[in-house]
Design a protein around this motif. Structure first.
Motif, PDB file in Angstrom:
ATOM      1  N   GLU A 120       0.830  -1.208   0.000  1.00 14.28           N
ATOM      2  CA  GLU A 120       0.000   0.000   0.000  1.00 14.28           C
ATOM      3  C   GLU A 120       0.866   1.260   0.000  1.00 14.28           C
ATOM      4  O   GLU A 120       1.623   1.518   0.944  1.00 14.28           O
ATOM      5  N   PRO A 121       0.783   2.063  -1.066  1.00 13.48           N
ATOM      6  CA  PRO A 121       1.611   3.276  -1.137  1.00 13.48           C
ATOM      7  C   PRO A 121       1.299   4.281  -0.038  1.00 13.48           C
ATOM      8  O   PRO A 121       2.199   4.986   0.426  1.00 13.48           O
ATOM      9  N   PRO A 168       8.902   9.824  -2.391  1.00 16.77           N
ATOM     10  CA  PRO A 168      10.171   9.219  -2.829  1.00 16.77           C
ATOM     11  C   PRO A 168      10.325   7.744  -2.446  1.00 16.77           C
ATOM     12  O   PRO A 168      10.967   6.999  -3.166  1.00 16.77           O
ATOM     13  N   SER A 169       9.745   7.320  -1.333  1.00 12.54           N
ATOM     14  CA  SER A 169       9.923   5.919  -0.934  1.00 12.54           C
ATOM     15  C   SER A 169       9.074   4.968  -1.765  1.00 12.54           C
ATOM     16  O   SER A 169       9.258   3.759  -1.707  1.00 12.54           O
ATOM     17  N   GLY A 213       8.651   0.227  -7.807  1.00 10.59           N
ATOM     18  CA  GLY A 213       7.779  -0.816  -8.344  1.00 10.59           C
ATOM     19  C   GLY A 213       6.612  -1.157  -7.439  1.00 10.59           C
ATOM     20  O   GLY A 213       5.814  -2.033  -7.751  1.00 10.59           O
ATOM     21  N   ARG A 214       6.518  -0.464  -6.303  1.00 11.43           N
ATOM     22  CA  ARG A 214       5.421  -0.744  -5.374  1.00 11.43           C
ATOM     23  C   ARG A 214       4.071  -0.386  -5.978  1.00 11.43           C
ATOM     24  O   ARG A 214       3.096  -1.098  -5.782  1.00 11.43           O
ATOM     25  N   ALA A 236      -1.483  -4.115  -9.776  1.00 11.96           N
ATOM     26  CA  ALA A 236      -1.742  -5.473 -10.254  1.00 11.96           C
ATOM     27  C   ALA A 236      -2.504  -6.278  -9.201  1.00 11.96           C
ATOM     28  O   ALA A 236      -3.456  -7.001  -9.519  1.00 11.96           O
ATOM     29  N   LEU A 237      -2.106  -6.138  -7.939  1.00 13.45           N
ATOM     30  CA  LEU A 237      -2.801  -6.857  -6.869  1.00 13.45           C
ATOM     31  C   LEU A 237      -4.229  -6.351  -6.695  1.00 13.45           C
ATOM     32  O   LEU A 237      -5.145  -7.138  -6.430  1.00 13.45           O
TER      33      LEU A 237
END
Length: 180
Positions: free
Chosen positions: A60-61, A81-82, A87-88, A94-95
């Protein structure tokens, strides 16, 4: 979604597992014993959904960006930035797509409560299979004719090779080919 839906799914899965352990209801699959409740497609789908939601929670971003919130007022941001470049966000999207498909798949089981919805589901299934056959046939014909046309001796740039010919034939089929 993580507390309400995932929490309920987790409690139900633990309840099913404990029930199968108490009654020793296991089925051997090869050399592995699997709880019997996992052979019900609805419960197996719920377990798959729980797994996908758990993986979504790890990617979860918003959770990863929450530590970086300074005084800029972006509490629920997904851009920080993190997260960017790691690719998160791709994994999370996709999830989330898989989770939505699983939600809809589990929802299809509710169509038995209404005869109209059940009939509609059956008709949609038949129509979609026919649509798939049509699209498969159309792709075959476009590929066959584009390869045949590219073998001809001609000067048309639209049919110079198989990919360009297939693209041009698809445009003709869809009515998008320029007539000039």
């Amino acid at each position: 979604i993580y507390i309400g839906s995932m929490g309920q799914l987790f409690v139900n899965q633990v309840r099913y597992l404990v029930s199968n352990c108490k009654t020793k209801s296991f089925v051997s699959v090869g050399c592995i014993k699997v709880p019997e409740y996992l052979f019900d497609m609805q419960k197996l789908g719920a377990l798959a959904l729980l797994t996908v939601l758990f993986l979504m929670c790890t990617q979860e971003p918003i959770f990863h960006c929450a530590a970086e919130v300074g005084g800029n007022g972006d509490l629920f941001t997904q851009r920080c930035p993190s997260v960017e470049g790691t690719g998160r966000q791709d994994a999370y999207s996709a999830l989330s797509m898989i989770a939505l498909l699983l939600y809809w798949g589990l929802l299809v089981d509710l169509t038995i409560f209404s005869m109209r919805i059940s009939a509609y589901t059956l008709v949609c299934g038949r129509v979609l299979s026919e649509l798939g056959l049509f699209l498969g046939g159309m792709c075959f014909l476009i590929l066959a004719f584009s390869s045949s046309i590219s073998a001809l001796n001609h000067k048309s740039k639209d049919f110079a090779d198989i990919p360009k010919g297939a693209s041009s034939l698809l445009e003709i089929t869809l009515g998008m080919f320029p007539t000039e």
